[in-house]
Design an enzyme around this catalytic site. Structure first.
Site, PDB file in Angstrom:
ATOM      1  CG  ASN A 197       5.214   7.869  -1.930  1.00  0.00           C
ATOM      2  OD1 ASN A 197       4.565   7.466  -0.617  1.00  0.00           O
ATOM      3  ND2 ASN A 197       5.232   9.095  -2.315  1.00  0.00           N
ATOM      4  NE  ARG A 198       6.773   0.280  -0.196  1.00  0.00           N
ATOM      5  CZ  ARG A 198       7.232   0.063   0.808  1.00  0.00           C
ATOM      6  NH1 ARG A 198       6.393  -0.454   1.838  1.00  0.00           N
ATOM      7  NH2 ARG A 198       8.514   0.181   1.395  1.00  0.00           N
TER       8      ARG A 198
END
Ligand code: PMT
Length: 395
Positions: free
Chosen positions: A209-210
């Site tokens: 994820n970011r």
């Protein structure tokens, strides 16, 4: 704020040393006890006698000629200080402080003090922008030192550039801010998680994820600067490890669950800012999955353990909610489902908040469901606001 405070003022050998006389004078007039330490180079620019007449205090210019009333341990000044200021701070003195060199009184005091430190660099603009100087400053900031940016203006060389010592009022403002810095988590143990987990698909691929880890790292640094003993459980980030913080690497949800379970045994507070995957592969392929030409790939994903919801113990539990819609309602549901004391809701669809931004816009919700919306601010300021709320809960 300054009255009755002991301010150790380190003066190093830059042309701006003459300005330290004005700073020492204003601090003394404000009622502070100003203990001046001058490096040998500083005495080439301004005499100790000048500072002594301004502060009415003995001036320390040498490690081994202690002012009479200071006890033999040469860390007495360090212990007496409410704040230590280095103004002006030359490139050389910053490099020595970053290396922990303590062959003079200033270096000794900076190593030994527990008080907040304020550094005001002043030097030629090319020296200031030099990579080495900037690395030294970054290292000292990671140790919790406060820095005042030098100003743009006419330098000793006659050239215009960024390297001028700020005027006295600006330095006094930074000193007052540092004095306000609370060490209100002294004796407390805080566990913080940060970054995004990566769930392996095969030896090459993962689901991630970011999350950059900035929010969690800001929390760890803020808690450290307020006197807490901090364990930072870090998933995958590309951030420098903060100094004086125990770092544990936990790249996957399962490894994070293991690390959190261990760390909270001695914790007073757990703050989970990490973006933990909700799903992991049912089966992790031992070898790289070969792409059959033209065929799709189906992955079977299963739920990961809910670390925050399942971890047990007598510690304050703070979670985050990363939402793209119905921010407060979704966060409140997590607050109750996971039996949290506090949840920090942030909208991760915006570019200036949530993942990877240096700022964040959060809503802090307590376990009674009372929501407090904060304006956009730096993640470090958000971290201090969260700790202010945690402090109320610990009381
Ligand atoms: O790292 P940055 O780039 O600075 O970005 C910050 C952030 C957006 C990652 C951070 O502010 C944030 O919102 N972190 C939580 C992200 C997340 O996983 O939120 P969630 O709503 O999916 O999870 C809710 C809470 O449960 C979180 O505290 C999470 O750590 C925890 N959780 C989630 C899944 C899981 N299996 N176990 C958990 O404990």
């Amino acid at each position: 704020m300054l009255k009755g405070k002991t301010i150790v003022l380190g003066i190093t050998g830059g042309i701006a040393a003459y300005k330290a006389a004005d700073l020492a004078s204003k601090l003394t007039q404000a009622g502070a006890k100003v203990e001046v330490i001058m490096t040998a180079a500083a005495t080439k620019f301004i005499t100790p006698l000048t500072l002594r007449n301004i502060t009415h205090r003995p001036v320390v210019t040498d490690m081994f000629e202690l002012a009479s009333e200071w006890s033999v341990e040469h860390v007495a000044l360090a212990e007496a200080a409410d704040v230590v200021v280095v103004a002006p701070a030359t490139a050389n003195s910053i490099a020595r402080l970053a290396a922990g060199i303590a062959d003079d009184m200033l270096g000794t005091v900076l190593l030994a003090t527990k008080a907040p430190v304020v550094i005001a660099p002043a030097m030629n603009d090319l020296m200031y922008s030099n990579k080495v100087t900037q690395e030294n400053i970054k290292k000292l900031k990671a140790r919790g030192f406060n820095f005042i940016e030098p100003e743009y203006g006419r330098l000793a060389s006659g050239k215009m550039g960024k390297g001028r010592l700020p005027d006295t009022p600006k330095i006094i403002e930074a000193i007052e801010h540092a004095l306000g810095q609370k060490r209100d988590f002294e004796g407390k143990t805080i566990v913080v998680t940060a970054g995004g987990t990566r769930e392996p698909i095969d030896p090459v691929r993962h689901i991630g994820n970011r999350s950059s880890g900035k929010m969690g790292y800001a929390l760890a640094e803020a808690a450290r600067d307020r006197g807490a003993k901090v364990t930072l459980i870090s998933a995958n980030v590309s951030l420098d490890a903060p100094a004086d913080v125990t770092i544990i690497k936990a790249p996957t949800a399962l490894e994070m669950k293991q690390a959190v379970g261990e760390a909270v045994k001695k914790a007073d507070v757990l703050i989970m800012a990490a973006a933990v995957a909700d799903y992991q592969l049912e089966v992790i392929a031992k070898n790289k999955i070969k792409k059959e030409s033209g065929r799709n790939l189906t992955l079977n994903l299963v739920r990961t353990p809910d670390i925050l919801g399942e971890v047990k113990g007598h510690f304050i539990r703070v979670g985050f909610a990363a939402e793209s819609e119905n921010l407060v309602a979704n966060a409140k549901k997590k607050l109750t489902d996971k039996k949290l004391d506090l949840i920090i809701a942030n909208d991760i669809t915006k570019t200036d908040s949530g993942f990877d931004a240096n700022t964040n816009r959060v809503v802090i919700i307590n376990k009674k469901g009372k929501a407090e919306e904060l304006p956009l601010m730096s993640k470090r300021e958000v971290a201090d606001k969260i700790l202010d709320k945690v402090k109320e809960l610990i009381k």
